[in-house]
Write a protein that holds these residues in place. Structure first.
Motif, PDB file in Angstrom:
ATOM      1  N   ALA A   1      52.578  55.495  31.259  1.00 45.13           N
ATOM      2  CA  ALA A   1      53.205  55.496  33.002  1.00 45.13           C
ATOM      3  C   ALA A   1      52.603  54.785  34.078  1.00 45.13           C
ATOM      4  CB  ALA A   1      52.778  57.779  33.546  1.00 45.13           C
ATOM      5  N   LEU A   2      53.416  54.946  34.610  1.00 50.59           N
ATOM      6  CA  LEU A   2      52.879  53.489  35.757  1.00 50.59           C
ATOM      7  C   LEU A   2      52.940  54.325  37.208  1.00 50.59           C
ATOM      8  CD1 LEU A   2      54.928  50.025  34.587  1.00 50.59           C
ATOM      9  CD2 LEU A   2      53.141  50.634  33.761  1.00 50.59           C
ATOM     10  N   PHE A   3      52.223  54.060  37.888  1.00 49.63           N
ATOM     11  CA  PHE A   3      51.658  54.590  39.304  1.00 49.63           C
ATOM     12  C   PHE A   3      51.583  53.117  40.935  1.00 49.63           C
ATOM     13  CE2 PHE A   3      49.826  57.141  36.486  1.00 49.63           C
ATOM     14  CZ  PHE A   3      50.237  58.084  35.943  1.00 49.63           C
ATOM     15  N   GLU A   4      52.729  54.179  41.677  1.00 49.94           N
ATOM     16  CA  GLU A   4      52.236  53.489  43.119  1.00 49.94           C
ATOM     17  C   GLU A   4      53.338  52.204  42.357  1.00 49.94           C
ATOM     18  OE1 GLU A   4      48.763  52.341  46.785  1.00 49.94           O
ATOM     19  OE2 GLU A   4      48.295  52.840  44.033  1.00 49.94           O
ATOM     20  N   THR A   5      54.015  51.737  42.053  1.00 50.55           N
ATOM     21  CA  THR A   5      54.893  50.390  41.913  1.00 50.55           C
ATOM     22  C   THR A   5      56.114  50.049  43.210  1.00 50.55           C
ATOM     23  OG1 THR A   5      56.165  52.446  41.220  1.00 50.55           O
ATOM     24  CG2 THR A   5      55.437  51.908  39.885  1.00 50.55           C
ATOM     25  N   HIS A   6      55.810  51.387  43.589  1.00 55.15           N
ATOM     26  CA  HIS A   6      56.560  50.755  45.230  1.00 55.15           C
ATOM     27  C   HIS A   6      57.710  50.665  45.139  1.00 55.15           C
ATOM     28  CE1 HIS A   6      52.903  50.946  47.376  1.00 55.15           C
ATOM     29  NE2 HIS A   6      52.704  50.199  46.418  1.00 55.15           N
ATOM     30  N   ALA A   7      58.493  50.972  44.140  1.00 57.87           N
ATOM     31  CA  ALA A   7      60.065  50.887  43.804  1.00 57.87           C
ATOM     32  C   ALA A   7      59.877  52.247  43.320  1.00 57.87           C
ATOM     33  CB  ALA A   7      59.899  49.335  42.826  1.00 57.87           C
ATOM     34  N   SER A   8      61.807  52.381  43.262  1.00 56.58           N
ATOM     35  CA  SER A   8      62.156  54.179  43.011  1.00 56.58           C
ATOM     36  C   SER A   8      63.702  53.590  42.889  1.00 56.58           C
ATOM     37  CB  SER A   8      62.552  54.949  44.292  1.00 56.58           C
ATOM     38  OG  SER A   8      62.904  55.026  45.245  1.00 56.58           O
ATOM     39  N   GLY A   9      64.542  54.614  42.760  1.00 53.63           N
ATOM     40  CA  GLY A   9      66.141  54.600  42.062  1.00 53.63           C
ATOM     41  C   GLY A   9      66.317  53.352  41.292  1.00 53.63           C
ATOM     42  N   ASN A  10      67.707  52.946  41.660  1.00 55.33           N
ATOM     43  CA  ASN A  10      68.435  51.758  40.925  1.00 55.33           C
ATOM     44  C   ASN A  10      67.289  50.498  41.212  1.00 55.33           C
ATOM     45  OD1 ASN A  10      70.724  53.451  40.328  1.00 55.33           O
ATOM     46  ND2 ASN A  10      71.625  52.733  42.658  1.00 55.33           N
ATOM     47  N   ARG A  11      66.821  50.184  42.508  1.00 54.59           N
ATOM     48  CA  ARG A  11      65.763  48.885  42.408  1.00 54.59           C
ATOM     49  C   ARG A  11      64.518  49.452  40.975  1.00 54.59           C
ATOM     50  NH1 ARG A  11      64.892  43.621  42.734  1.00 54.59           N
ATOM     51  NH2 ARG A  11      62.889  43.687  44.125  1.00 54.59           N
ATOM     52  N   ALA A  12      63.853  49.896  40.976  1.00 50.29           N
ATOM     53  CA  ALA A  12      63.047  50.154  39.716  1.00 50.29           C
ATOM     54  C   ALA A  12      64.109  49.830  39.183  1.00 50.29           C
ATOM     55  CB  ALA A  12      62.169  51.466  39.994  1.00 50.29           C
ATOM     56  N   GLY A  13      65.286  50.855  38.335  1.00 52.63           N
ATOM     57  CA  GLY A  13      66.133  50.322  37.412  1.00 52.63           C
ATOM     58  C   GLY A  13      65.719  48.561  37.007  1.00 52.63           C
ATOM     59  N   GLN A  14      66.358  48.146  37.898  1.00 51.17           N
ATOM     60  CA  GLN A  14      66.759  46.891  38.076  1.00 51.17           C
ATOM     61  C   GLN A  14      65.284  45.877  38.077  1.00 51.17           C
ATOM     62  OE1 GLN A  14      68.013  45.893  42.093  1.00 51.17           O
ATOM     63  NE2 GLN A  14      70.238  46.288  41.582  1.00 51.17           N
ATOM     64  N   ILE A  15      64.328  45.952  38.249  1.00 54.70           N
ATOM     65  CA  ILE A  15      63.218  45.779  37.662  1.00 54.70           C
ATOM     66  C   ILE A  15      62.600  46.026  36.233  1.00 54.70           C
ATOM     67  CG2 ILE A  15      60.755  45.611  38.667  1.00 54.70           C
ATOM     68  CD1 ILE A  15      61.073  46.727  41.303  1.00 54.70           C
ATOM     69  N   CYS A  16      63.106  46.871  35.603  1.00 58.52           N
ATOM     70  CA  CYS A  16      62.464  46.620  34.434  1.00 58.52           C
ATOM     71  C   CYS A  16      63.669  45.915  33.880  1.00 58.52           C
ATOM     72  CB  CYS A  16      62.814  48.400  34.173  1.00 58.52           C
ATOM     73  SG  CYS A  16      61.664  49.596  34.665  1.00 58.52           S
TER      74      CYS A  16
END
Length: 520
Positions: A7-22
């Motif tokens: 579990a990661l918190f306060e990533t300041h990214a969500s949705g598709n953007r988060a998937g791209q980062i991962c």
């Protein structure tokens, strides 16, 4: 370290953007991404192959997930509460509603962004490592630390994973310390070091008294007879008494077969067999309840209410609370090794002074021996020999002659046989999460035979103790309570407030350590 869920918190990214980062970081090689944050930026990742995860609910401050591994289900709530009171004001009611609707073991953890008093904690799994999980400030004047992150679990989860533990890892790039939860940590134990313990549930078995009468050797001293009996009880427990849960499961299976047969063709034989099995089932339930009541050390709940689950949970929590897994040494470094922990305790308590025992000259009688035995709590913690007072009280007609002879021989000769006064030294934590050896209070668990001797002295001293102890000493005296001091202080403060005139008054609050907490 191998990690199955992250579990990661306060990533300041969500949705598709988060998937791209991962994907860019290569997480997809070892983790499958299911939840990628929302407005608060919570990411929940899990390792491929451990099971399927379903997102039950997700908000801007928490995510509820259900992990299925085979036939097992584990509920998880990952929390990242808002840093301001106003923004997180409704999260507690929402979490309470979610928890009420979940079935099965539950782990609830994350950054709660708030602190609670130690006595307000409920279901907290405790922790290893540094006490605080958040800190801020680079100089001493502005340095602040708090425990904002924690992991909670329900009784179902604590029973299922009794050795589960939480470790506060070192601070790295964030101002929050990572929390590492191990469901099944490797715990090294030596089964040969586990001492014999008399099980009170044995007393309910119909063949126990027969075994006791046949095995009790009156020609031996009481300690020798107890040692010989313990060997036979261990064998009897394996061969006759057996595992309570296995016997319960076996009876339930037989009941199912008999009741299925009754549905097809009722008969007197089947009804009689069902009655016998139901009686055996009630006996097993009683034995199981007594067993876990004995282990739980709970005193306020009466037997007979089928509180086995509560006793079981209390036992697990008590064992986890009493286990010393790590301490800080004199160099302020954490010590995890069991041998080093033992040496640390020995070094600290090696200067204990053994008080002289006062010996009374009056002749003791057999009546006083029985009075001392009967006055003890049935399920008081046993000493090295493993026998609790309940054994002596329930089997007094068999062991009476041997016990009376042993105790009176001591008072007549003044000689105590070897190993009679052996004791188990147990460290009782004085705070919720002790870090140093000074935060433990040592107590000695003595054998019942030795406690009978000292109890006889105490019962005799009780008649004159009131004249030997000053009126200002409130504790440990019959008829006096520590709370009496609070009443006296309140009365003194009230009187001071009503005083008039130019003469001033002053009240001093002194903190005195109990003598037995730190003996040097």
């Amino acid at each position: 370290m191998k990690t199955d869920i992250l579990a990661l918190f306060e990533t300041h990214a969500s949705g598709n953007r988060a998937g791209q980062i991962c994907q860019g970081l290569g997480f997809e090689n070892s983790f499958r991404v299911d939840v990628v944050g929302y407005s608060r930026g919570i990411w929940l990742l899990w390792r491929s192959g451990i099971g399927d995860m379903e997102i039950v609910e997700s908000t801007d401050q928490f995510v509820v997930a259900k992990l299925r591994t085979g036939m097992e289900i584990v509920n998880m709530i990952v929390v990242y509460a808002a840093p301001t009171v106003i923004r997180r004001s409704g999260i507690w009611d929402k979490l309470a509603a979610v928890v009420q609707g979940l079935v099965g073991p539950l782990f609830n953890g994350g950054d709660f962004n708030t602190i609670v008093r130690l006595d307000e904690r409920s279901g907290d799994m405790g922790f290893r490592g540094n006490k605080f999980t958040w800190r801020r400030g680079r100089v001493e004047d502005t340095f602040v630390t708090k425990r904002l992150d924690r992991v909670l679990c329900c009784p179902h989860a604590r029973l299922k994973w009794q050795e589960a533990r939480v470790t506060h890892l070192p601070f790295l790039a964030s101002d929050h310390a990572p929390l590492y939860v191990q469901m099944c940590p490797v715990v090294g134990r030596d089964p040969d070091r586990r001492p014999f313990r008399f099980v009170a549930a044995w007393l309910t078995h119909p063949s126990f008294k027969e075994l006791l009468v046949a095995s009790w050797n009156v020609s031996l001293t009481t300690p020798e007879a107890l040692n010989e009996l313990s060997v036979k009880l261990k064998q009897w427990n394996r061969d006759v008494f057996g595992a309570i849960q296995k016997r319960k499961d076996g009876i339930v299976r037989e009941l199912q077969i008999v009741q299925d047969a009754l549905d097809l063709a009722p008969s007197d034989d089947m009804l009689s067999q069902e009655e016998v099995l139901l009686k055996q089932f009630e006996e097993v339930l009683e034995q199981k309840e007594i067993l876990w009541f004995q282990k739980s050390r709970e005193k306020w709940v009466a037997l007979g209410d089928h509180n086995t689950k509560y006793f079981h949970t209390s036992t697990v929590i008590r064992r986890r609370h009493n286990r010393v897994e790590m301490l800080r040494n004199d160099e302020d470094q954490w010590t995890y090794d069991a041998t080093k922990l033992e040496n640390l305790a020995v070094q600290y308590y090696k200067s204990l002074i053994r008080e002289d025992r006062e010996c009374l000259n009056r002749t003791f009688t057999a009546i006083e021996v029985e009075e001392a035995v009967r006055s003890m709590g049935k399920f008081k913690a046993p000493g090295p020999d493993g026998y609790q007072p309940v054994f002596y009280q329930e089997c007094w007609e068999v062991v009476r002659e041997s016990v009376v002879r042993f105790v009176l021989d001591f008072f007549n000769s003044g000689t105590l046989p070897p190993e009679t006064n052996d004791a188990l030294v147990v460290l009782i934590p004085q705070v919720a999460t002790p870090e140093r050896i000074v935060q433990f209070c040592p107590i000695s668990l003595c054998n019942v035979l030795f406690k009978t001797i000292t109890k006889m002295m105490v019962l005799r001293l009780n008649r004159v103790i009131g004249g030997l102890i000053g009126p200002g000493q409130s504790s440990f005296i019959p008829g006096r309570l520590s709370i009496d001091n609070i009443v006296v202080v309140q009365d003194a403060v009230h009187s001071m407030r009503r005083k008039k005139g130019r003469k001033g008054w002053m009240l001093l609050k002194l903190h005195l350590e109990k003598a037995y907490n730190r003996i040097r």
